[in-house]
Scaffold this active site. Structure first.
Site, PDB file in Angstrom:
ATOM      1  N   TYR A 167     -18.213 -35.302  37.618  1.00  0.00           N
ATOM      2  CA  TYR A 167     -18.095 -36.257  38.710  1.00  0.00           C
ATOM      3  C   TYR A 167     -17.628 -37.625  38.234  1.00  0.00           C
ATOM      4  CZ  TYR A 167     -20.742 -32.936  41.596  1.00  0.00           C
ATOM      5  OH  TYR A 167     -21.171 -31.832  42.283  1.00  0.00           O
ATOM      6  N   LYS A 199     -23.079 -23.253  30.775  1.00  0.00           N
ATOM      7  CA  LYS A 199     -22.061 -22.198  30.768  1.00  0.00           C
ATOM      8  C   LYS A 199     -21.465 -22.147  29.360  1.00  0.00           C
ATOM      9  CE  LYS A 199     -19.783 -18.992  33.063  1.00  0.00           C
ATOM     10  NZ  LYS A 199     -20.453 -17.707  33.379  1.00  0.00           N
ATOM     11  N   ASP A 217     -24.435 -18.988  36.335  1.00  0.00           N
ATOM     12  CA  ASP A 217     -24.272 -17.933  37.331  1.00  0.00           C
ATOM     13  C   ASP A 217     -25.514 -17.049  37.396  1.00  0.00           C
ATOM     14  OD1 ASP A 217     -23.555 -17.252  34.742  1.00  0.00           O
ATOM     15  OD2 ASP A 217     -21.824 -16.039  35.309  1.00  0.00           O
ATOM     16  N   ASP A 269     -26.288 -30.126  40.965  1.00  0.00           N
ATOM     17  CA  ASP A 269     -25.994 -30.379  42.371  1.00  0.00           C
ATOM     18  C   ASP A 269     -26.093 -29.086  43.168  1.00  0.00           C
ATOM     19  OD1 ASP A 269     -25.179 -31.492  44.750  1.00  0.00           O
ATOM     20  OD2 ASP A 269     -23.213 -32.123  44.045  1.00  0.00           O
ATOM     21  N   ASP A 293     -29.661 -27.528  45.534  1.00  0.00           N
ATOM     22  CA  ASP A 293     -29.541 -27.210  46.959  1.00  0.00           C
ATOM     23  C   ASP A 293     -29.893 -25.751  47.227  1.00  0.00           C
ATOM     24  OD1 ASP A 293     -28.849 -29.769  47.543  1.00  0.00           O
ATOM     25  OD2 ASP A 293     -26.826 -29.341  48.240  1.00  0.00           O
TER      26      ASP A 293
END
Length: 357
Positions: A142, A192, A224, A248, A252
C-alpha cells in the site's frame, strides 16, 4: 481527577450516528469511574473534502497527534469515486495512519455467545473462537514505491511494490510476540514465502526473534492456507501476525466468523503518541441517516480506547459488559436480527446500552 483529550472523527455515512452513541456512553462511564473526557470533533474523509477540499486537513492531523486518543467512525462514499486517488477519502485514512506513525493494527475476533447463531458457519466450528489479528499498517504494497501506471510497449501497465525492511518486520513482530505472551502463547505468522522474496525476509525475521520469546509457540502459514483454515478450524489460532495486504484481507474474513462485521473493533498503535481506535466496518452509505446502523463495533472500539489508549480498564470492562448484557437480552439491530429478538435502531440501541450501564 484524571483528564483525557479525545479527538472524535465521525467521518462519513453512518459515522456521525454511531459516534453520537459512543460519545454518550463514554460520557456516562467516565463519570462513573471518576475521570474526565474532553472531546474535539474534526473532519476526515468525505466530510473533510466537502468542507476543505482535502480528505485529511492539516488541522485534523495536528489535533489527532496532540490528543490522548483518537476515535474514528468510518470514511468513504461513492460520491468521491471519480476523484483522483490522492483526493479520495481513503487517502485521508492512509495519511492519518502514516502521519500518526501507526504501524500496528490490532483486530480482535471473539465469538459472543448470544450471537453464535448469527454466523454463517456452524456452531461447532466457531464456538470458543478468540483470536487477534496483528496487521502491519504503514508498509507493504500500500505504501511501497515505485507505483503507478505507465504506457510501455504499446500497452498500459499498472504496478505496485510490495516491500518491507527488516526493521519494519521486527517492530510489528515484537508487538505480536508481546501480545501472545499475554494470551494463549501461540503466534502464527502468515506470509507467501514460497513465492515472494519479501515474505522470505518476513519469515526469516520472525524466526530470528522467536528465541527471545521462548514461552511463545511460533508457526508459519501461507496466506492462502490461512484463509482456508480461518473458516475450517478458526479455534487453532491465537495471534495471527501478517503484513498490510494479507492482514487487510484476513482480518475482514475473520470478522465474518462473528456473523456481522458490525461487531468488531480495532486499534492502531505506534511506538509513541496516541492510538487510533475504529470499528472494522465501513461507512455503509446505503443506510446512512436512516437510524439503521449497528453502533456496537464503535462502542467496543471506544472500550479498546479506554483500555489501551487511556489506561481505564475498569471503564472498558463496563462498556463491554453492557454490550454483552444488551445482546443477551435479545436486542438487535437489523444486521443481527433473528427470530424472537427485538429490533432496534441505532439511537434506541444506544439507549439500551446506557440502561445496561
Amino acid at each position: 481527577m484524571a483528564q483525557h483529550r479525545v479527538v472524535l472523527l465521525p467521518g462519513d455515512g453512518i459515522g456521525p450516528e454511531i459516534t453520537a452513541v459512543a460519545r454518550q456512553l463514554l460520557e456516562a462511564v467516565s463519570k462513573r469511574h471518576g475521570f474526565e473526557l474532553s472531546f474535539e470533533e474534526q473532519p476526515i474523509g468525505g466530510s473533510a473534502i466537502d468542507a476543505t477540499g482535502e480528505p485529511l486537513p492539516a488541522s485534523t492531523l495536528a489535533a489527532c497527534r496532540s490528543a490522548d486518543a483518537v476515535l474514528l467512525a468510518a470514511i468513504g462514499s461513492p460520491r468521491f469515486d471519480t476523484l483522483p486517488r490522492e483526493k479520495r477519502p481513503e487517502t485521508g485514512l492512509l495519511g492519518l495512519r502514516a502521519g500518526m506513525e501507526l504501524f500496528a493494527n490490532l483486530r480482535p475476533v471473539k465469538i459472543v455467545q448470544a450471537l453464535i447463531d448469527a454466523s454463517s458457519l456452524k456452531r461447532e466450528v466457531i464456538e470458543g473462537v478468540d483470536l487477534l489479528v496483528v496487521r502491519e499498517l504503514t508498509g507493504g504494497i500500500y505504501f511501497g514505491q515505485p507505483k503507478g501506471r505507465i504506457e510501455a510497449d504499446g500497452d498500459e501497465r499498472g504496478f505496485n511494490t510490495m516491500t518491507y525492511a527488516a526493521s519494519e518486520v521486527d517492530r510489528i513482530a515484537r508487538v505480536a510476540f508481546d501480545i501472545a505472551t499475554q494470551r494463549q502463547g501461540r503466534l502464527c505468522s502468515v506470509d507467501k514465502a514460497n513465492v515472494l522474496d519479501v515474505s522470505q525476509l518476513w519469515r526469516d525475521r520472525v524466526d530470528a526473534l522467536a528465541p527471545t520469546y521462548s514461552e511463545v509457540e511460533v508457526s508459519h502459514m501461507y496466506v492462502d492456507n490461512a484463509a482456508m483454515q480461518l473458516v475450517r478450524d478458526p479455534r487453532q489460532f491465537d495471534v495471527l501476525l501478517t503484513g498490510n495486504l494479507f492482514g487487510d484481507i484476513l482480518s475482514d474474513e475473520a470478522a465474518m466468523l462473528t456473523g456481522s462485521i458490525g461487531m468488531l473493533p480495532s486499534a492502531s498503535l505506534g511506538s509513541d503518541g496516541p492510538g487510533l481506535f475504529e470499528p472494522v466496518h465501513g461507512s455503509a452509505p446505503d443506510i446512512a441517516g436512516q437510524d439503521k446502523a449497528n453502533p456496537m463495533a464503535m462502542v467496543l472500539s471506544a472500550a479498546m480506547m479506554l483500555r489501551i489508549g487511556l489506561n481505564q480498564a475498569g471503564a472498558a470492562d463496563e462498556l463491554e459488559a453492557a454490550v454483552d448484557k444488551v445482546l443477551a437480552a435479545g436486542f438487535r439491530t437489523g444486521d443481527l436480527m433473528a427470530d424472537g429478538c427485538i429490533s432496534l435502531g441505532c439511537a434506541a440501541m444506544g439507549q439500551e446500552l446506557l440502561k445496561a450501564l
